[in-house]
Design an enzyme around this catalytic site. Structure first.
Site, PDB file in Angstrom:
ATOM      1  N   ILE A 140       0.642  -1.077   0.106  1.00 25.19           N
ATOM      2  CA  ILE A 140      -0.166   0.011   0.218  1.00 25.19           C
ATOM      3  C   ILE A 140       1.160   1.359  -0.442  1.00 25.19           C
ATOM      4  O   ILE A 140       1.979   1.922   1.403  1.00 25.19           O
ATOM      5  CB  ILE A 140      -1.353  -0.143   1.988  1.00 25.19           C
ATOM      6  CG1 ILE A 140      -2.230  -1.175   1.315  1.00 25.19           C
ATOM      7  CG2 ILE A 140      -1.099   1.523   1.389  1.00 25.19           C
ATOM      8  CD1 ILE A 140      -2.644  -1.490   2.514  1.00 25.19           C
ATOM      9  N   PRO A 141       1.144   1.930  -1.239  1.00 26.29           N
ATOM     10  CA  PRO A 141       2.348   2.225  -1.164  1.00 26.29           C
ATOM     11  C   PRO A 141       1.957   4.025  -0.794  1.00 26.29           C
ATOM     12  O   PRO A 141       1.923   5.208  -1.483  1.00 26.29           O
ATOM     13  CB  PRO A 141       2.421   2.667  -2.519  1.00 26.29           C
ATOM     14  CG  PRO A 141       0.773   2.818  -3.218  1.00 26.29           C
ATOM     15  CD  PRO A 141      -0.073   2.000  -2.297  1.00 26.29           C
ATOM     16  N   CYS A 142       1.748   4.042   0.508  1.00 24.66           N
ATOM     17  CA  CYS A 142       1.800   5.693   1.539  1.00 24.66           C
ATOM     18  C   CYS A 142       3.482   6.390   0.987  1.00 24.66           C
ATOM     19  O   CYS A 142       3.024   8.056   1.082  1.00 24.66           O
ATOM     20  CB  CYS A 142       1.403   5.331   2.621  1.00 24.66           C
ATOM     21  SG  CYS A 142       2.958   3.396   3.237  1.00 24.66           S
ATOM     22  N   HIS A 143       4.096   6.132   0.593  1.00 22.43           N
ATOM     23  CA  HIS A 143       5.158   6.266  -0.196  1.00 22.43           C
ATOM     24  C   HIS A 143       5.446   7.845  -1.503  1.00 22.43           C
ATOM     25  O   HIS A 143       5.631   8.281  -1.719  1.00 22.43           O
ATOM     26  CB  HIS A 143       6.496   5.648   0.313  1.00 22.43           C
ATOM     27  CG  HIS A 143       6.301   4.145  -1.161  1.00 22.43           C
ATOM     28  ND1 HIS A 143       5.687   3.584  -0.776  1.00 22.43           N
ATOM     29  CD2 HIS A 143       6.939   4.797  -2.350  1.00 22.43           C
ATOM     30  CE1 HIS A 143       5.432   2.735  -2.307  1.00 22.43           C
ATOM     31  NE2 HIS A 143       6.316   3.362  -2.876  1.00 22.43           N
ATOM     32  N   ARG A 144       4.094   7.421  -1.712  1.00 26.06           N
ATOM     33  CA  ARG A 144       3.639   7.939  -3.536  1.00 26.06           C
ATOM     34  C   ARG A 144       2.746   9.571  -2.874  1.00 26.06           C
ATOM     35  O   ARG A 144       2.474   9.838  -3.091  1.00 26.06           O
ATOM     36  CB  ARG A 144       3.024   7.298  -4.516  1.00 26.06           C
ATOM     37  CG  ARG A 144       3.719   5.950  -4.702  1.00 26.06           C
ATOM     38  CD  ARG A 144       3.480   4.572  -5.960  1.00 26.06           C
ATOM     39  NE  ARG A 144       3.702   3.776  -5.772  1.00 26.06           N
ATOM     40  CZ  ARG A 144       3.463   2.717  -5.828  1.00 26.06           C
ATOM     41  NH1 ARG A 144       1.883   2.641  -6.245  1.00 26.06           N
ATOM     42  NH2 ARG A 144       4.553   1.675  -5.843  1.00 26.06           N
TER      43      ARG A 144
END
Length: 176
Positions: A140-144
């Site tokens: 779950i790409p919270c870094h994006r």
DNA sequence: AGGCGAGTGAGGA
DNA sequence: TCCTCACTCGCCT
């Protein structure tokens, strides 16, 4: 009854060795429930054995998790995903996490963008909180999720990881 | 450019 | 009920 009833919240941990360290994946009977960054300097802990009736299922999921993680770390979009058990989150959090998963690899969105995506344009601040509560890092790409005007924003796993992940995806990392 | 304050929604104590 | 945010915007040097 004689069958040992497992608590619904039972979780089983497996590690994923990478060049960056050992990620820890935690599975429920419904799928991948948690994925965390490698911890540094903690003693190895005893992990409960996985019950026979779940072993094959979880092994399959774990292969999918490992492959998907390593793909993203090397800047490629995964082809297959393990099922995610996000039952621990609130409705709002699950909506935010779903919006995050819609951001393609190599792209970013601002917290405000995500708020608009879920139809709550004023909730941009709460979106940050939901990102911080994300139980499954990287997949779950919270870094994006970046702040407005391209600023980096924060990261629960430490901003260093956010930079590393963005760089792996070929995204120009903001100075701050 | 950069600092500051107010407004904002959700979650946790 | 209060407090804290992984925010945003506008207004001010």
């Amino acid at each position: 009854m004689t069958s040992p009833t497992r608590p619904a919240a039972a979780r089983f941990e497996l590690v994923i060795p990478t060049e960056q360290g050992e990620f820890i994946a935690r599975y429920s009977a419904r799928g991948l429930a948690r994925l965390t960054f490698p911890r540094t300097g903690t003693a190895p802990r005893v992990r409960p054995a996985i019950p026979r009736d779940l072993l094959q299922q979880i092994s399959t999921w774990h292969r999918l998790t490992s492959r998907a993680l390593k793909m993203i770390l090397s800047g490629r979009a995964p082809l297959n995903w393990p099922p995610l058990d996000l039952s621990g989150g609130t409705e709002f959090q699950r909506q935010v996490w779903a919006a995050l998963q819609r951001i393609p690899l190599g792209r970013t969105a601002s917290y405000g963008d995500l708020a608009r995506d879920i139809g709550r344009p004023q909730a941009f601040r709460a979106v940050g909180g939901a990102c911080g509560a994300n139980p499954i890092v990287v997949l779950i790409p919270c870094h994006r999720a970046l702040a407005a005007n391209g600023r980096l924003g924060g990261f629960s796993g430490g901003v260093k990881w956010k930079r590393t992940l963005l760089a792996a995806e070929g995204i120009a990392v903001p100075a701050r």
